[in-house]
Design a protein around this motif. Structure first.
Motif, short mmCIF file in Angstrom:
data_model
loop_
_atom_site.label_atom_id
_atom_site.label_comp_id
_atom_site.label_asym_id
_atom_site.label_seq_id
_atom_site.Cartn_x
_atom_site.Cartn_y
_atom_site.Cartn_z
N LEU A 31 -1.79 1.28 -55.37
CA LEU A 31 -3.05 1.88 -55.82
C LEU A 31 -4.03 2.05 -54.66
O LEU A 31 -4.71 3.06 -54.54
CB LEU A 31 -3.68 1.01 -56.90
N ASN A 32 -4.13 1.00 -53.84
CA ASN A 32 -5.01 1.02 -52.68
C ASN A 32 -4.42 0.08 -51.64
O ASN A 32 -4.42 -1.14 -51.83
CB ASN A 32 -6.43 0.58 -53.07
N ALA A 33 -3.93 0.63 -50.56
CA ALA A 33 -3.18 -0.16 -49.58
C ALA A 33 -4.01 -1.27 -48.94
O ALA A 33 -3.47 -2.31 -48.57
CB ALA A 33 -2.63 0.76 -48.49
N TYR A 34 -5.31 -1.06 -48.81
CA TYR A 34 -6.11 -1.95 -47.98
C TYR A 34 -6.70 -3.13 -48.74
O TYR A 34 -7.07 -4.14 -48.13
CB TYR A 34 -7.22 -1.14 -47.29
N ILE A 35 -6.80 -3.03 -50.05
CA ILE A 35 -7.36 -4.14 -50.83
C ILE A 35 -6.47 -5.38 -50.78
O ILE A 35 -6.94 -6.47 -50.40
CB ILE A 35 -7.65 -3.70 -52.28
N PRO A 36 -5.19 -5.31 -51.14
CA PRO A 36 -4.36 -6.52 -51.06
C PRO A 36 -4.15 -6.99 -49.63
O PRO A 36 -4.07 -8.20 -49.38
CB PRO A 36 -3.03 -6.09 -51.71
N PHE A 37 -4.09 -6.05 -48.68
CA PHE A 37 -3.95 -6.43 -47.27
C PHE A 37 -5.12 -7.30 -46.83
O PHE A 37 -4.95 -8.36 -46.22
CB PHE A 37 -3.85 -5.19 -46.38
N LEU A 38 -6.34 -6.83 -47.15
CA LEU A 38 -7.53 -7.58 -46.75
C LEU A 38 -7.62 -8.93 -47.47
O LEU A 38 -8.03 -9.93 -46.86
CB LEU A 38 -8.79 -6.76 -47.04
N MET A 39 -7.23 -8.98 -48.73
CA MET A 39 -7.27 -10.25 -49.46
C MET A 39 -6.34 -11.27 -48.82
O MET A 39 -6.71 -12.43 -48.63
CB MET A 39 -6.91 -10.02 -50.92
N VAL A 40 -5.14 -10.84 -48.52
CA VAL A 40 -4.18 -11.75 -47.87
C VAL A 40 -4.69 -12.16 -46.50
O VAL A 40 -4.64 -13.35 -46.14
CB VAL A 40 -2.80 -11.07 -47.75
N ALA A 41 -5.20 -11.20 -45.73
CA ALA A 41 -5.68 -11.49 -44.38
C ALA A 41 -6.85 -12.47 -44.39
O ALA A 41 -6.87 -13.45 -43.63
CB ALA A 41 -6.09 -10.19 -43.70
N LEU A 42 -7.82 -12.24 -45.27
CA LEU A 42 -9.00 -13.10 -45.32
C LEU A 42 -8.67 -14.50 -45.83
O LEU A 42 -9.19 -15.50 -45.31
CB LEU A 42 -10.08 -12.46 -46.21
N MET A 43 -7.79 -14.58 -46.83
CA MET A 43 -7.42 -15.90 -47.35
C MET A 43 -6.57 -16.68 -46.36
O MET A 43 -6.67 -17.90 -46.26
CB MET A 43 -6.70 -15.75 -48.68
N ALA A 44 -5.75 -15.96 -45.60
CA ALA A 44 -4.94 -16.63 -44.59
C ALA A 44 -5.82 -17.13 -43.44
O ALA A 44 -5.55 -18.20 -42.86
CB ALA A 44 -3.87 -15.68 -44.06
N ARG A 45 -6.86 -16.39 -43.12
CA ARG A 45 -7.71 -16.75 -41.98
C ARG A 45 -8.72 -17.84 -42.34
O ARG A 45 -8.99 -18.74 -41.53
CB ARG A 45 -8.45 -15.52 -41.47
N TYR A 46 -9.28 -17.77 -43.55
CA TYR A 46 -10.40 -18.66 -43.86
C TYR A 46 -10.10 -19.73 -44.91
O TYR A 46 -10.97 -20.55 -45.20
CB TYR A 46 -11.60 -17.82 -44.33
N THR A 47 -8.91 -19.71 -45.50
CA THR A 47 -8.56 -20.74 -46.49
C THR A 47 -7.17 -21.29 -46.23
O THR A 47 -6.46 -20.82 -45.33
CB THR A 47 -8.60 -20.16 -47.93
N GLU A 48 -6.77 -22.25 -47.04
CA GLU A 48 -5.42 -22.80 -46.95
C GLU A 48 -4.55 -22.29 -48.10
O GLU A 48 -3.43 -22.78 -48.29
CB GLU A 48 -5.49 -24.33 -47.01
N ILE A 49 -5.04 -21.32 -48.83
CA ILE A 49 -4.29 -20.79 -49.97
C ILE A 49 -3.04 -20.07 -49.51
O ILE A 49 -1.97 -20.18 -50.10
CB ILE A 49 -5.18 -19.85 -50.80
N ILE A 50 -3.16 -19.31 -48.43
CA ILE A 50 -2.03 -18.60 -47.84
C ILE A 50 -1.88 -19.00 -46.39
O ILE A 50 -2.85 -18.92 -45.62
CB ILE A 50 -2.21 -17.07 -47.94
#
Length: 204
Positions: free
Chosen positions: A16-35
């Motif tokens: 649907l939108n290539a950049y929304i899930p990409f950014l979510m994964v990127a931000l959670m990987a960088r700033y949290t321990e979720i991913i």
């Protein structure tokens, strides 16, 4: 199993939108321990990748809401959305497997790539096929409405995939039903409009 559901949900969101899930994964990987992304995918959480995806997301949000321009955007999306789906599926699968102490997905990332490309490609095809009908039936006025709904669905599906992967199958079914309903309504509206114009003599 949960890792596969997460990957499938994120890939569908990329359709649907290539950049929304990409950014979510990127931000959670960088700033949290979720991913926790493995080394080969660590570039996803780099400031450059996040910044570039943010700029592209802003462009996508604007361009996809303009009738006719959205068709051009979808043409580019034919390559970008499945590719992003494959990347995100492989990255999250490998991250999940590493946490479980298995290196299978890390050693065979192509499995996630193929699954993600197919999933995102199917969703993108449905989106690209529906949009011309919506634009034709509403003289372009439906483009921003449908685009906003797609972006919202991408956000929601990404969140479900990350935090509640057990619900991904239900979310995917809901997405398919919703896309079919929009396609059917747009097709019916366009037929009614064409019939009315033909009756008024516009096609004579």
């Amino acid at each position: 199993m949960l890792a596969a559901l997460t990957g499938a949900g994120l890939s569908a969101a990329a359709g649907l939108n290539a950049y929304i899930p990409f950014l979510m994964v990127a931000l959670m990987a960088r700033y949290t321990e979720i991913i926790n992304l493995p080394a080969q995918f660590a570039w996803i959480e780099s400031p450059y990748a996040i910044g570039g995806a943010g700029v592209l997301l802003l462009s996508e949000v604007v361009l996809d809401k303009i009738a006719i321009v959205d068709h051009i955007n979808d043409a580019f999306g034919t390559f970008i959305r499945p590719a992003t789906g494959g990347l995100i599926f492989a990255a999250t699968q490998a991250a999940e497997d590493i946490e479980q102490g298995s290196s299978f997905m890390a050693d065979n990332p192509w499995i996630g790539v193929v699954a993600g490309v197919v999933t995102a490609g199917v969703v993108h095809t449905g989106k690209a096929a529906t949009r011309p009908l919506v634009n034709g039936a509403t003289f372009g006025l439906g483009a921003p409405v449908v685009s906003t709904a797609e972006d919202t669905a991408s956000v929601g599906l990404s969140l479900v995939a990350i935090f509640l992967p057990v619900l991904v199958i239900f979310a995917l079914l809901l997405l398919m039903v919703g896309m079919f309903a929009v396609w059917r309504a747009a097709r019916r509206r366009r037929r009614s409009r064409d019939t009315a114009m033909a009756s008024a003599g516009y096609y004579s």
